[in-house]
Write an enzyme that holds these catalytic residues in place. Structure first.
Site, PDB file in Angstrom:
ATOM      1  N   SER A 121      53.733 -10.384 108.514  1.00 57.68           N
ATOM      2  CA  SER A 121      52.733 -10.967 107.609  1.00 57.68           C
ATOM      3  C   SER A 121      53.000 -12.454 107.409  1.00 57.68           C
ATOM      4  CB  SER A 121      52.751 -10.242 106.261  1.00 57.68           C
ATOM      5  OG  SER A 121      54.063 -10.190 105.725  1.00 57.68           O
ATOM      6  N   GLU A 160      55.130  -0.845 114.836  1.00 52.95           N
ATOM      7  CA  GLU A 160      53.817  -0.286 114.503  1.00 52.95           C
ATOM      8  C   GLU A 160      53.322   0.607 115.629  1.00 52.95           C
ATOM      9  OE1 GLU A 160      50.969  -3.328 113.587  1.00 52.95           O
ATOM     10  OE2 GLU A 160      52.272  -4.284 112.108  1.00 52.95           O
ATOM     11  N   GLU A 184      50.459   2.457 105.733  1.00 51.65           N
ATOM     12  CA  GLU A 184      49.636   1.373 105.194  1.00 51.65           C
ATOM     13  C   GLU A 184      48.172   1.805 105.161  1.00 51.65           C
ATOM     14  OE1 GLU A 184      50.280  -2.525 106.873  1.00 51.65           O
ATOM     15  OE2 GLU A 184      48.486  -3.359 105.910  1.00 51.65           O
TER      16      GLU A 184
END
Ligand code: KIV
Ligand code: NA
EC number: 2.1.2.11
Length: 263
Positions: free
Chosen positions: A46, A114, A181
């Site tokens: 991020s 991920e 998420e």
């Protein structure tokens, strides 16, 4: 504060005690966040958005992740440090080993990846080599172009079932943590119940074992629209340190997230 280990986090899950996670990208914030008792710091990709100003995480490089991980490690006071492997730095198991090695040597203690079932081999190889892995499921921002935007995942029963199976498979492959998420609260609760390893949530409702937020979001300084699942902990806080403390307390008491902050 004494050093947090995977063992600490697993025993917290077994006791039914929540733990808190925040992102940090530099030594000063890592010092402050770890000093108030947040168990884990995420050096998230991020940073591509909140530090570098990109509109996605895709441009972030492995060298940049290593640079920020090293800075966080220098400021850290006993929290566990997790670092993200960035986009396309773990496309094959071999590349994954090399990339993870670099972040571990920069000071990471857990590596986050991920994806779903396709990661099983890489996770197993990392675990065998002593690298704890967190598998990030649900909304995986590195796949934003494939997902068609930043949207809640696992809303229909087929994709929910797929996520439950991916979580089980990746835990069996050797994942030490899971992160969900932007998934419906009920689905996150089910995956958390099924898992022996701790599950961290963001936009995943109140029933995961831990919560994570992007630091800039919870300080209310991220430009643009505020995502539904964040809360501005600077509201009513006397300092940034106080905001971190209030977040940590709210997570541990179970008062964050509330229903309006969940899906
Ligand atoms: O990069 C990041 O900050 C993350 C969290 C949002 C989970 O992956
Ligand atoms: Na990330």
């Amino acid at each position: 504060m004494s050093n947090i280990t995977l063992h600490t986090l697993t025993s917290l899950k077994q006791k039914g005690s929540k733990f808190s996670v925040l992102t940090a990208y530099d030594a000063t914030f890592a010092h402050l966040i770890s000093s108030v008792g947040v168990e884990m710091i995420l050096v998230g990709d991020s940073l591509g958005m909140v530090l570098q100003g990109h509109d996605s995480t895709l441009p972030v490089t492995l060298d940049e992740m290593a640079y920020h991980t090293a800075a966080v490690a220098r400021g850290n006071q006993g929290a566990m440090i997790m670092a993200d492997l960035p986009f396309m730095s773990y496309a094959t198991p071999e590349q994954c080993m090399q990339s993870a090695g670099k972040l571990m040597q920069a000071g990471a203690q857990v590596i986050k990846l991920e994806g779903g079932a396709w990661l099983a081999e890489s996770i197993s190889l990392l675990a065998d080599r002593g690298v704890p892995v967190c598998a990030h499921l649900g909304l995986t921002p590195q796949a934003v172009n494939r997902l068609g935007g930043y949207r809640v995942q696992g809303k229909d029963s087929a994709s929910a079932q797929q996520m439950i199976e991916d979580a089980r498979l990746l835990e069996q492959a050797g994942a030490s943590l899971l992160l969900l998420e932007c998934v419906p609260s009920l689905l996150a609760a089910e995956i958390t119940r099924n898992a022996d390893v701790p599950v961290i949530g963001i936009g995943a409702g109140p029933d995961t074992d831990a919560q994570v937020l992007v630091m800039h979001d919870m300080l209310g300084i991220t430009p643009g629209r505020k995502p539904r699942f964040t809360r501005n902990f600077m509201d009513g806080a006397s300092s940034i340190e106080d905001a971190f403390r209030r977040y940590d307390t709210a997570v541990k008491q179970g008062s964050f997230p509330n229903q309006d902050e969940s899906f």
